[in-house]
Scaffold this motif. Structure first.
Motif, PDB file in Angstrom:
ATOM      1  N   GLY A 154      57.985-123.946  -2.745  1.00 50.53           N
ATOM      2  CA  GLY A 154      57.156-123.338  -1.715  1.00 50.53           C
ATOM      3  C   GLY A 154      57.757-122.101  -1.092  1.00 50.53           C
ATOM      4  O   GLY A 154      57.051-121.123  -0.824  1.00 50.53           O
ATOM      5  N   ASP A 155      59.077-122.091  -0.821  1.00 53.83           N
ATOM      6  CA  ASP A 155      59.673-120.938  -0.151  1.00 53.83           C
ATOM      7  C   ASP A 155      59.637-119.698  -1.042  1.00 53.83           C
ATOM      8  O   ASP A 155      59.321-118.594  -0.580  1.00 53.83           O
ATOM      9  N   GLU A 156      59.929-119.859  -2.346  1.00 52.20           N
ATOM     10  CA  GLU A 156      59.878-118.725  -3.266  1.00 52.20           C
ATOM     11  C   GLU A 156      58.434-118.242  -3.444  1.00 52.20           C
ATOM     12  O   GLU A 156      58.175-117.035  -3.525  1.00 52.20           O
ATOM     13  N   ALA A 157      57.514-119.195  -3.532  1.00 53.72           N
ATOM     14  CA  ALA A 157      56.097-118.820  -3.667  1.00 53.72           C
ATOM     15  C   ALA A 157      55.642-118.026  -2.453  1.00 53.72           C
ATOM     16  O   ALA A 157      54.922-117.016  -2.583  1.00 53.72           O
ATOM     17  N   ASP A 158      56.064-118.458  -1.262  1.00 52.67           N
ATOM     18  CA  ASP A 158      55.642-117.779  -0.042  1.00 52.67           C
ATOM     19  C   ASP A 158      56.121-116.325  -0.029  1.00 52.67           C
ATOM     20  O   ASP A 158      55.396-115.424   0.411  1.00 52.67           O
ATOM     21  N   ALA A 159      57.329-116.093  -0.533  1.00 54.69           N
ATOM     22  CA  ALA A 159      57.835-114.729  -0.596  1.00 54.69           C
ATOM     23  C   ALA A 159      56.950-113.866  -1.494  1.00 54.69           C
ATOM     24  O   ALA A 159      56.674-112.696  -1.184  1.00 54.69           O
ATOM     25  N   CYS A 160      56.476-114.456  -2.602  1.00 55.45           N
ATOM     26  CA  CYS A 160      55.577-113.715  -3.497  1.00 55.45           C
ATOM     27  C   CYS A 160      54.265-113.374  -2.799  1.00 55.45           C
ATOM     28  O   CYS A 160      53.745-112.249  -2.912  1.00 55.45           O
ATOM     29  N   PHE A 161      53.697-114.331  -2.066  1.00 59.83           N
ATOM     30  CA  PHE A 161      52.413-114.081  -1.405  1.00 59.83           C
ATOM     31  C   PHE A 161      52.559-113.065  -0.274  1.00 59.83           C
ATOM     32  O   PHE A 161      51.638-112.275  -0.025  1.00 59.83           O
ATOM     33  N   HIS A 162      53.710-113.068   0.400  1.00 57.70           N
ATOM     34  CA  HIS A 162      53.953-112.035   1.411  1.00 57.70           C
ATOM     35  C   HIS A 162      53.973-110.651   0.762  1.00 57.70           C
ATOM     36  O   HIS A 162      53.450-109.672   1.320  1.00 57.70           O
TER      37      HIS A 162
END
Length: 469
Positions: A154-162
């Protein structure tokens, strides 16, 4: 309430706009935009594909692919992708990447095809290459974020969506990805806020409703989760998560009839779930629906034949069913239910007692005595009933023995002392009869009027004994 099982449905989304990216011109291969196809067959293949003959188009492309024409291979991958043949599409784009090592679009399309197959680890590798080669294009970051969600990162995915939202603010799929990433990281309040914002423009989108429901449930926000569950059921009447929510709410409120109704729908929607059949059975049992409870326990046992809790629950339902039949005077069905309970150690004594009482009700003294001799009687009240039954039918030796057994269990049971005194008096043992009579009266003065019993009158019945207390 035991845990209710349902399948959590994350919105593993690939934006439909991205699904058509294989049609885009590769900026790393600009010649494709500036000149006719290197093989005359490509134009005809495009015409066949757009005309609804994709297989003919693929056949036409094979000679060009054999001649190592990258345009033909690109188009073949595109057609296979659109046909949903993602394994074949991935193979085509992988080969294209080998022919054109610097191609961002080959890496992106290969990763996208792998993402469609939910081969998250491999897709991540290829999409990272695409994002690094062209960091200013949002598509690569978005697809990479989706695949990272697929691996619960989730944390890596969130960085991508940001990163996507920096490049394309208010891009709705990225907002949703951000919400799911927060959800995976346990930030349910933030995730729920985004889900609810998105639901304002898409109030009946089932994936959004399901994700919002999961977040609200994780927050134990019963009011919100209940509202979301009802909305989701209006869109998808058999949705497991929504059914689980309304079933749990009904049970927590003590409404087992409604709880059983919702649990029934949930079990039917998830027929392979042992937990949901088990919960349905218990809910029906609490609702007094014993026959239906037994059938639900049977379904659960088909999934886990040796589960101890289910076997015990089924036996409890059988016993309760037997009690209902007995209260209605249906002795045959009652006896059948109690007979099945004899195989369960925890219910054997109670089932024996119940079968003994049925035999007494049916005036079958031999059957009642046989039950007692074979398995014994656990409840002193039932033992007293059998003693009194024998007494009334002139089986005085059996009655005397049984009254003595009652008094071993309950030495202060006054009516047993009194009735035993009757038998002793009838046998001529007046001294012992008198002692027993005095002991009974000391314990229960209301029996004093029974002094005449030593002259052979009727014994005190269980009903009379209860009335004298």
């Amino acid at each position: 309430m035991p845990h209710i099982e349902h399948s959590v449905e994350w919105l593993w989304f690939i934006d439909e706009e991205l699904a058509h990216k294989p049609l885009a011109v590769d900026p790393d291969m600009p010649r494709r935009a500036k000149r006719p196809a290197s093989q005359p067959a490509l134009g005809e293949a495009i015409r066949l594909h757009l005309g609804g003959a994709p297989e003919a188009a693929l056949d036409l492309l094979q000679p060009a692919i054999a001649a190592c024409d990258s345009d033909a291979l690109f188009l073949a991958g595109q057609i296979r992708f659109e046909l949903g043949r993602f394994e074949d599409a991935a193979a085509a784009f992988r080969k294209l990447g080998e022919w054109c090592p610097g191609s961002r679009i080959a890496s992106f399309n290969h990763g996208l095809a792998l993402a469609k197959l939910r081969k998250w680890t491999s897709a991540i590798e290829w999409l990272q290459r695409a994002a690094v080669r062209d960091p200013e294009r949002f598509e690569g970051w978005f697809a990479l974020g989706v695949c990272l969600l697929g691996e619960r990162r989730g944390d890596e995915a969130d960085a991508c969506f940001h990163q996507v939202l920096k490049l394309r603010p208010e891009y709705v799929p990225a907002l949703l990805g951000h919400a799911v990433a927060l959800h995976l990281q346990g930030e349910y309040l933030g995730a729920l806020a985004i889900y609810q914002r998105l639901l304002e423009s898409q109030p009946e989108r089932p994936e959004l409703l399901a994700n919002a429901l999961a977040a609200a449930s994780a927050l134990s926000d019963r009011k919100t989760s209940g509202e979301l569950a009802r909305r989701l059921l209006r869109v998808l009447p058999g949705h497991p998560a929504a059914l689980a929510e309304v079933a749990s709410a009904a049970i927590e409120q003590g409404n087992f009839v409604d709880g059983a109704r919702w649990c029934s729908a949930l079990a039917e929607a998830t027929p392979g779930s042992f937990e949901n059949w088990f919960n349905l059975a218990n809910c029906r049992q609490r609702a007094g629906q014993h026959g239906d409870a037994i059938r639900a326990f049977d379904h659960a046992l088909e999934l886990r034949p040796e589960d101890a809790d289910t076997l015990e629950g089924r036996a409890d339902a059988l016993f309760a069913s037997g009690l209902v039949h007995a209260q209605l005077g249906r002795w045959g069905p009652a006896a059948s239910a109690f007979e099945q309970c004899l195989a369960h150690p925890s219910l054997k004594a109670a089932a024996t007692d119940a079968l003994t009482l049925i035999a007494i009700e049916q005036c079958d003294i031999e059957q009642a005595l046989r039950r007692h001799q074979e398995t014994g009687i656990g409840d002193p009240a039932v033992l007293y009933n059998l003693a009194w039954f024998c007494h009334r039918h002139g089986r005085l030796d059996d009655a005397r023995r049984l009254y003595c057994q009652v008094l071993e269990k309950e030495p202060g049971r006054a009516e047993a002392l009194l009735n035993l005194s009757y038998i002793l008096a009838w046998r001529g043992d007046h001294e012992d009869a008198e002692e027993l009579l005095k002991a009974a009266i000391r314990i229960e003065p209301g029996l004093a009027g029974s002094f005449y019993a030593v002259r052979g009158e009727s014994p005190v019945s269980p009903q009379d004994a209860a009335a004298s207390q």
